[in-house]
Write a protein that holds these residues in place. Structure first.
Motif, PDB file in Angstrom:
ATOM      1  N   PHE A  96      11.904  -8.955  23.029  1.00 60.13           N
ATOM      2  CA  PHE A  96      11.114  -7.746  23.260  1.00 60.13           C
ATOM      3  C   PHE A  96      11.054  -6.883  22.006  1.00 60.13           C
ATOM      4  O   PHE A  96       9.979  -6.385  21.633  1.00 60.13           O
ATOM      5  N   ASP A  97      12.192  -6.702  21.350  1.00 65.06           N
ATOM      6  CA  ASP A  97      12.225  -5.884  20.134  1.00 65.06           C
ATOM      7  C   ASP A  97      11.348  -6.477  19.037  1.00 65.06           C
ATOM      8  O   ASP A  97      10.579  -5.766  18.392  1.00 65.06           O
ATOM      9  N   VAL A  98      11.462  -7.788  18.825  1.00 63.86           N
ATOM     10  CA  VAL A  98      10.674  -8.437  17.768  1.00 63.86           C
ATOM     11  C   VAL A  98       9.188  -8.357  18.089  1.00 63.86           C
ATOM     12  O   VAL A  98       8.366  -8.035  17.226  1.00 63.86           O
ATOM     13  N   ALA A  99       8.819  -8.641  19.346  1.00 63.21           N
ATOM     14  CA  ALA A  99       7.403  -8.598  19.717  1.00 63.21           C
ATOM     15  C   ALA A  99       6.835  -7.192  19.576  1.00 63.21           C
ATOM     16  O   ALA A  99       5.722  -7.010  19.056  1.00 63.21           O
ATOM     17  N   THR A 100       7.583  -6.198  19.993  1.00 65.47           N
ATOM     18  CA  THR A 100       7.108  -4.819  19.905  1.00 65.47           C
ATOM     19  C   THR A 100       6.972  -4.366  18.460  1.00 65.47           C
ATOM     20  O   THR A 100       5.943  -3.801  18.068  1.00 65.47           O
ATOM     21  N   LEU A 101       7.995  -4.608  17.655  1.00 61.79           N
ATOM     22  CA  LEU A 101       7.929  -4.201  16.245  1.00 61.79           C
ATOM     23  C   LEU A 101       6.816  -4.942  15.502  1.00 61.79           C
ATOM     24  O   LEU A 101       6.091  -4.343  14.695  1.00 61.79           O
ATOM     25  N   ALA A 102       6.662  -6.239  15.765  1.00 55.49           N
ATOM     26  CA  ALA A 102       5.617  -7.013  15.091  1.00 55.49           C
ATOM     27  C   ALA A 102       4.228  -6.539  15.519  1.00 55.49           C
ATOM     28  O   ALA A 102       3.323  -6.416  14.681  1.00 55.49           O
ATOM     29  N   ALA A 103       4.051  -6.260  16.807  1.00 52.79           N
ATOM     30  CA  ALA A 103       2.741  -5.795  17.283  1.00 52.79           C
ATOM     31  C   ALA A 103       2.394  -4.435  16.680  1.00 52.79           C
ATOM     32  O   ALA A 103       1.281  -4.226  16.187  1.00 52.79           O
ATOM     33  N   PHE A 104       3.346  -3.513  16.708  1.00 52.03           N
ATOM     34  CA  PHE A 104       3.074  -2.194  16.126  1.00 52.03           C
ATOM     35  C   PHE A 104       2.875  -2.274  14.620  1.00 52.03           C
ATOM     36  O   PHE A 104       2.005  -1.596  14.064  1.00 52.03           O
ATOM     37  N   GLY A 105       3.669  -3.109  13.945  1.00 51.36           N
ATOM     38  CA  GLY A 105       3.490  -3.266  12.495  1.00 51.36           C
ATOM     39  C   GLY A 105       2.114  -3.810  12.156  1.00 51.36           C
ATOM     40  O   GLY A 105       1.435  -3.325  11.254  1.00 51.36           O
ATOM     41  N   GLY A 106       1.683  -4.839  12.896  1.00 56.10           N
ATOM     42  CA  GLY A 106       0.351  -5.406  12.660  1.00 56.10           C
ATOM     43  C   GLY A 106      -0.758  -4.408  12.960  1.00 56.10           C
ATOM     44  O   GLY A 106      -1.741  -4.308  12.207  1.00 56.10           O
ATOM     45  N   LEU A 107      -0.620  -3.659  14.046  1.00 59.15           N
ATOM     46  CA  LEU A 107      -1.633  -2.653  14.384  1.00 59.15           C
ATOM     47  C   LEU A 107      -1.706  -1.536  13.350  1.00 59.15           C
ATOM     48  O   LEU A 107      -2.799  -1.057  13.005  1.00 59.15           O
ATOM     49  N   ILE A 108      -0.563  -1.119  12.846  1.00 55.36           N
ATOM     50  CA  ILE A 108      -0.551  -0.054  11.832  1.00 55.36           C
ATOM     51  C   ILE A 108      -1.203  -0.547  10.552  1.00 55.36           C
ATOM     52  O   ILE A 108      -1.986   0.187   9.919  1.00 55.36           O
ATOM     53  N   ILE A 109      -0.919  -1.781  10.149  1.00 55.97           N
ATOM     54  CA  ILE A 109      -1.562  -2.330   8.946  1.00 55.97           C
ATOM     55  C   ILE A 109      -3.068  -2.447   9.172  1.00 55.97           C
ATOM     56  O   ILE A 109      -3.863  -2.074   8.296  1.00 55.97           O
ATOM     57  N   TRP A 110      -3.472  -2.954  10.323  1.00 56.86           N
ATOM     58  CA  TRP A 110      -4.895  -3.068  10.620  1.00 56.86           C
ATOM     59  C   TRP A 110      -5.566  -1.695  10.584  1.00 56.86           C
ATOM     60  O   TRP A 110      -6.660  -1.549  10.029  1.00 56.86           O
ATOM     61  N   LEU A 111      -4.924  -0.708  11.160  1.00 58.67           N
ATOM     62  CA  LEU A 111      -5.474   0.642  11.150  1.00 58.67           C
ATOM     63  C   LEU A 111      -5.636   1.171   9.734  1.00 58.67           C
ATOM     64  O   LEU A 111      -6.672   1.738   9.382  1.00 58.67           O
ATOM     65  N   GLY A 112      -4.625   0.972   8.903  1.00 55.45           N
ATOM     66  CA  GLY A 112      -4.695   1.449   7.525  1.00 55.45           C
ATOM     67  C   GLY A 112      -5.772   0.761   6.702  1.00 55.45           C
ATOM     68  O   GLY A 112      -6.366   1.380   5.816  1.00 55.45           O
ATOM     69  N   LEU A 113      -6.033  -0.493   6.987  1.00 53.61           N
ATOM     70  CA  LEU A 113      -7.029  -1.227   6.218  1.00 53.61           C
ATOM     71  C   LEU A 113      -8.455  -1.098   6.773  1.00 53.61           C
ATOM     72  O   LEU A 113      -9.421  -1.298   6.051  1.00 53.61           O
ATOM     73  N   SER A 114      -8.581  -0.754   8.046  1.00 49.71           N
ATOM     74  CA  SER A 114      -9.897  -0.761   8.661  1.00 49.71           C
ATOM     75  C   SER A 114     -10.644   0.557   8.556  1.00 49.71           C
ATOM     76  O   SER A 114     -11.886   0.580   8.640  1.00 49.71           O
ATOM     77  N   ILE A 115      -9.960   1.662   8.396  1.00 52.92           N
ATOM     78  CA  ILE A 115     -10.633   2.963   8.331  1.00 52.92           C
ATOM     79  C   ILE A 115     -11.086   3.208   6.912  1.00 52.92           C
ATOM     80  O   ILE A 115     -10.345   3.015   5.950  1.00 52.92           O
ATOM     81  N   GLU A 116     -12.351   3.638   6.783  1.00 55.60           N
ATOM     82  CA  GLU A 116     -12.875   3.928   5.449  1.00 55.60           C
ATOM     83  C   GLU A 116     -12.176   5.125   4.848  1.00 55.60           C
ATOM     84  O   GLU A 116     -11.697   6.012   5.560  1.00 55.60           O
ATOM     85  N   SER A 117     -12.171   5.163   3.533  1.00 59.76           N
ATOM     86  CA  SER A 117     -11.561   6.304   2.852  1.00 59.76           C
ATOM     87  C   SER A 117     -12.298   7.580   3.195  1.00 59.76           C
ATOM     88  O   SER A 117     -13.504   7.589   3.389  1.00 59.76           O
ATOM     89  N   LEU A 118     -11.539   8.653   3.256  1.00 56.52           N
ATOM     90  CA  LEU A 118     -12.134   9.954   3.557  1.00 56.52           C
ATOM     91  C   LEU A 118     -13.002  10.412   2.382  1.00 56.52           C
ATOM     92  O   LEU A 118     -12.658  10.212   1.223  1.00 56.52           O
TER      93      LEU A 118
END
Length: 121
Positions: A96-118
């Motif tokens: 559970f810990d590994v799946a949760t941390l990996a999912a949140f880590g992947g989502l945070i990276i995706w979020l950082g790369l997908s939003i255009e610069s301000l």
């Protein structure tokens, strides 16, 4: 001469009864605990602090990606370390810990790369 209430027998008044064995586990010095238990958590905390510094310096995209990468590293650390050495990274079961941390880590990276610069049109 025996005092009232001290038992009066041999060994009366000893602080520790002789039948209690000395601890035989691993050493519990601060340096040992820092090296074996706290070091992974300290390194992860340093990475998260570096990510927060980047965000505070208006490098939010780099900071967000670093935050996600550090979260993925935390998942890997939780996966490979034994339960005795993982420290406070162990919240639930290992899976559970590994799946949760990996999912949140992947989502945070995706979020950082997908939003255009301000400020770009």
């Amino acid at each position: 001469m025996s005092k009232a209430g001290d038992g009066g027998g041999p060994g009366a008044g000893k602080a520790v009864p002789s039948r209690i064995a000395a601890p035989t586990g691993p050493p519990t010095t601060l340096l040992y605990r820092l090296r074996t238990i706290h070091l992974p958590l300290i390194l992860i905390a340093c990475g998260l602090c570096a990510a927060m510094v980047l965000v505070a310096m208006d490098r939010w995209r780099r900071g967000t990606v670093l935050f996600g990468l550090v979260t993925l590293v935390a998942a890997a650390v939780r996966l490979v370390l034994s339960p005795e050495r993982v420290g406070v990274l162990a919240v639930r079961s290992r899976g559970f810990d590994v799946a949760t941390l990996a999912a949140f880590g992947g989502l945070i990276i995706w979020l950082g790369l997908s939003i255009e610069s301000l400020g770009t049109g």
